[in-house]
Design a protein around this motif. Sequence first.
Motif, PDB file in Angstrom:
ATOM      1  N   ARG A 201     -20.328 -43.465  -5.474  1.00 57.27           N
ATOM      2  CA  ARG A 201     -20.614 -43.490  -6.914  1.00 57.27           C
ATOM      3  C   ARG A 201     -21.217 -42.171  -7.369  1.00 57.27           C
ATOM      4  O   ARG A 201     -20.927 -41.673  -8.453  1.00 57.27           O
ATOM      5  N   ARG A 202     -22.056 -41.579  -6.525  1.00 56.65           N
ATOM      6  CA  ARG A 202     -22.657 -40.297  -6.865  1.00 56.65           C
ATOM      7  C   ARG A 202     -21.586 -39.205  -6.947  1.00 56.65           C
ATOM      8  O   ARG A 202     -21.625 -38.339  -7.812  1.00 56.65           O
ATOM      9  N   ASP A 203     -20.603 -39.282  -6.051  1.00 55.82           N
ATOM     10  CA  ASP A 203     -19.489 -38.343  -6.118  1.00 55.82           C
ATOM     11  C   ASP A 203     -18.739 -38.485  -7.432  1.00 55.82           C
ATOM     12  O   ASP A 203     -18.259 -37.492  -8.001  1.00 55.82           O
ATOM     13  N   SER A 204     -18.624 -39.721  -7.937  1.00 56.29           N
ATOM     14  CA  SER A 204     -17.932 -39.937  -9.207  1.00 56.29           C
ATOM     15  C   SER A 204     -18.639 -39.223 -10.348  1.00 56.29           C
ATOM     16  O   SER A 204     -18.002 -38.671 -11.251  1.00 56.29           O
ATOM     17  N   VAL A 205     -19.975 -39.228 -10.320  1.00 57.20           N
ATOM     18  CA  VAL A 205     -20.746 -38.518 -11.344  1.00 57.20           C
ATOM     19  C   VAL A 205     -20.479 -37.023 -11.259  1.00 57.20           C
ATOM     20  O   VAL A 205     -20.292 -36.346 -12.282  1.00 57.20           O
ATOM     21  N   VAL A 206     -20.444 -36.504 -10.029  1.00 52.69           N
ATOM     22  CA  VAL A 206     -20.175 -35.072  -9.856  1.00 52.69           C
ATOM     23  C   VAL A 206     -18.801 -34.721 -10.401  1.00 52.69           C
ATOM     24  O   VAL A 206     -18.639 -33.712 -11.103  1.00 52.69           O
ATOM     25  N   PHE A 207     -17.818 -35.559 -10.130  1.00 53.46           N
ATOM     26  CA  PHE A 207     -16.473 -35.291 -10.636  1.00 53.46           C
ATOM     27  C   PHE A 207     -16.430 -35.326 -12.161  1.00 53.46           C
ATOM     28  O   PHE A 207     -15.722 -34.543 -12.793  1.00 53.46           O
ATOM     29  N   LEU A 208     -17.174 -36.245 -12.743  1.00 47.52           N
ATOM     30  CA  LEU A 208     -17.220 -36.320 -14.204  1.00 47.52           C
ATOM     31  C   LEU A 208     -17.790 -35.036 -14.792  1.00 47.52           C
ATOM     32  O   LEU A 208     -17.250 -34.470 -15.751  1.00 47.52           O
ATOM     33  N   VAL A 209     -18.881 -34.534 -14.206  1.00 46.92           N
ATOM     34  CA  VAL A 209     -19.493 -33.289 -14.678  1.00 46.92           C
ATOM     35  C   VAL A 209     -18.547 -32.106 -14.452  1.00 46.92           C
ATOM     36  O   VAL A 209     -18.409 -31.219 -15.316  1.00 46.92           O
ATOM     37  N   LEU A 210     -17.864 -32.088 -13.315  1.00 50.41           N
ATOM     38  CA  LEU A 210     -16.941 -30.994 -13.024  1.00 50.41           C
ATOM     39  C   LEU A 210     -15.758 -30.990 -13.984  1.00 50.41           C
ATOM     40  O   LEU A 210     -15.261 -29.920 -14.367  1.00 50.41           O
ATOM     41  N   ASN A 211     -15.302 -32.168 -14.391  1.00 53.45           N
ATOM     42  CA  ASN A 211     -14.221 -32.233 -15.367  1.00 53.45           C
ATOM     43  C   ASN A 211     -14.662 -31.714 -16.727  1.00 53.45           C
ATOM     44  O   ASN A 211     -13.900 -31.044 -17.430  1.00 53.45           O
ATOM     45  N   ILE A 212     -15.890 -32.017 -17.109  1.00 61.31           N
ATOM     46  CA  ILE A 212     -16.426 -31.493 -18.371  1.00 61.31           C
ATOM     47  C   ILE A 212     -16.532 -29.980 -18.314  1.00 61.31           C
ATOM     48  O   ILE A 212     -16.177 -29.264 -19.266  1.00 61.31           O
ATOM     49  N   LEU A 213     -17.004 -29.472 -17.178  1.00 62.98           N
ATOM     50  CA  LEU A 213     -17.107 -28.018 -17.005  1.00 62.98           C
ATOM     51  C   LEU A 213     -15.721 -27.375 -17.012  1.00 62.98           C
ATOM     52  O   LEU A 213     -15.537 -26.277 -17.565  1.00 62.98           O
ATOM     53  N   ALA A 214     -14.733 -28.044 -16.419  1.00 62.76           N
ATOM     54  CA  ALA A 214     -13.367 -27.524 -16.441  1.00 62.76           C
ATOM     55  C   ALA A 214     -12.833 -27.453 -17.863  1.00 62.76           C
ATOM     56  O   ALA A 214     -12.160 -26.478 -18.245  1.00 62.76           O
TER      57      ALA A 214
END
Length: 555
Positions: A201-214
Motif C-alpha cells: 500500500r505504501r508503494d501505491s502512495v509512492v506511485f501516485l506521487v510519482l505520477n503527479i510529478l510526471a
Amino acid sequence: MDGQSRKWMILVATIWIQAFTGTNFDFSAYSSNLKSVLGISQVQLNYLSVASDLGKTLGWSSGLALLYLPLSLVLFMASLLGLVGYGFQWLVINNFISLPYFVVFLFCLMAGCSICWFNTVCFVLCIRNFPVNRPLALALTTSFNGVSPTLYTLAANSISSSSSSLYLLLNAILPLLSSFAALVPILRHPPTYQLPPEAARRDSVVFLVLNILALLTGLYLLLLSSVSSVASTARLLFGGALLLLILPLCIPGIVYAREWACRIIHSTFTLQGWGFNLVDVDDLELHKELISRENNGNVDWSDGERLSWCERLLMGDQLVVLGEEHSVKMLVCRVDFWLYYLAYFWGATVGLVYSNNLGQITQSLGFDSTKTTLVAVYSAFSFFGRLLAAAPDFIRGKVYFARTGWLAIALTPTPLAFLLLATASGEVTLHASTALIGLSSGFIFAAAVSVTSELFGPNSMGVNHNILITNIPLGSLLYGSLAAVVYDANAKSSPCAQAPLREEVVCMGKRCYMDTFVWWGCISMAGLVISLLLFLRTKPVYDRFERNRIMTQPF
C-alpha cells in the motif's frame, strides 16, 4: 529498507533510460535534411522511416540476449546499436562520408532495433523489482518515452538552434550517457522478496506521487519548450528538466522516512477499491474458477448455423473468461484478436505514421521554422496520453468501464483531427490536430499492453503483443507510401540546397497532403468502428469479471 530504496533507484534509472531513448519520435526533425543530402524521393524517405519501425519486429533478439548475457551488458549493446545507427546517419547528413542508400537503410534499421532493446531492458527491470505493482511501474516508465523529443529539442537548442542534424548526434550520444547514469543502481540489484500488505500500500502512495510529478514534468516541457530558441534560455530550461528527472529519487525516501504520515493518509483516504491494477493475476484465476462453475448454463454460440452473419460477428466465438492463456494458434483463430489488430492498425499506427511525416507536412505548409516545436507538441501529448492510460486503474472504484471501451474512446480524436487538417489551414489548426493525434496514439500505445494481457493471457503477453505490433511496420509502409505517392505527384524538382549538383523533389502547398489527410481520416474512422465492435463483443466478459470481483471482495 536498503533493498526497498534500491528498487526505487532502479525505477528512476529506468525513467532516465526511457526519457532519452524515445528517439523514434524525432525522425521528422532531421528527415528533410536526410532527404536533401541523399537526393531521394519522398517514397524512398518513407522506406527509411519504415526501416526504423522494422526494428520493432526484431525485439525478440533482445529477449534472447537476456537469456545468456547480463542485463547491464544488453543495455550497453543497445547503446552501441544506437551509437552506430544514428552516428553514421549524422556523418552522412554533414557530408563527412558518403554512403549508398541501402547502407543508410541498414543504419536506420539498426537504430530502430536499439530502441526496442532499450524497451526490453526497462520492461525486465520493472517486472523484476515490482512484481506487485508491475502495471503501475510499466505505465509510469514507458510514459517518459514520450518526452524524448522535447528533451532533445532543449538539448539541441542549448548548443545550436539552427542545426537540425544535431538531433542525430544527440540521438547517438545521450542514450549512451543515460546508460552510464543508470548503471550503478542496476548493478546494485536489490534482493527480491514478497512485500507485506502495508509495504504494498505504501508503494501505491509512492506511485501516485510519482505520477503527479510526471504530469508536472510533462506540463513544464510542453509549456516552456516553445520559448527555448535562445541558447541561454534553452540551457536554463534543460537544466530544469534534468532536475525534474532527478527529483523522483527523493520521493520514496520522504515517504519511507515518514511512515506515520503514510498511516494517517491510509486511514483517512483509503485506497481500497481504487484498483491500481485493473486485472490482477489472482483475480483472474478466481474469475476462471467461478466461470467454470457457472458456465454450464451459458448459451453455446459456437453453432454458427443458428446465427445470422451480423450475430456471428457480434456474438460468435466470444471470450468466456478474461486472462485465458492463448497460444499463437489459438490467437490467430480468434475473431477478437483480428478486431483488436485492425483497431490498432487503423488507429494508433496511423497516428505514428503522421508523426513520421511531420517534417514534410510543416515544410509543405510553410511552417518549417516550427518543425521541432510541432514534434515536441506531438511527443508531449503522447506522454500525457500514456499517463491517462492509467486513469481506468485509479477511478475503477468510482467508474467501471471495460478497457476495450476506453480504447474506443481514445481513438475518437484521431479522425476528428484529420478532418480538421483536411478542411482548415493555419498554424493553430496544425498544432491542435497534432496534439489530438499524439494524445490518442499515446493512450493506445500504453493501454494496448494491458488489453493484450487481459484478453489473451498475462503469461502469453510477451509473444502475443509482439504479434500485435507487427502492424506498425506494415502500417508505416502502407500509409507512409500512400502519403509519399501523393506528395511526389504534386512535387516539383528544384536544386538541392546542400548539394547544388543534385535536384530534390519538394512539394509546397496544402495539396501535398490534402488527399492523404482525407484517406487517413477515413482509415482512422474505420478503426474507431472496429474498436466499438470489439467493445461490444468483450463487454459481457468484462462485466462478468467485475461482478465476480465485487462478490468475492471482503467487506
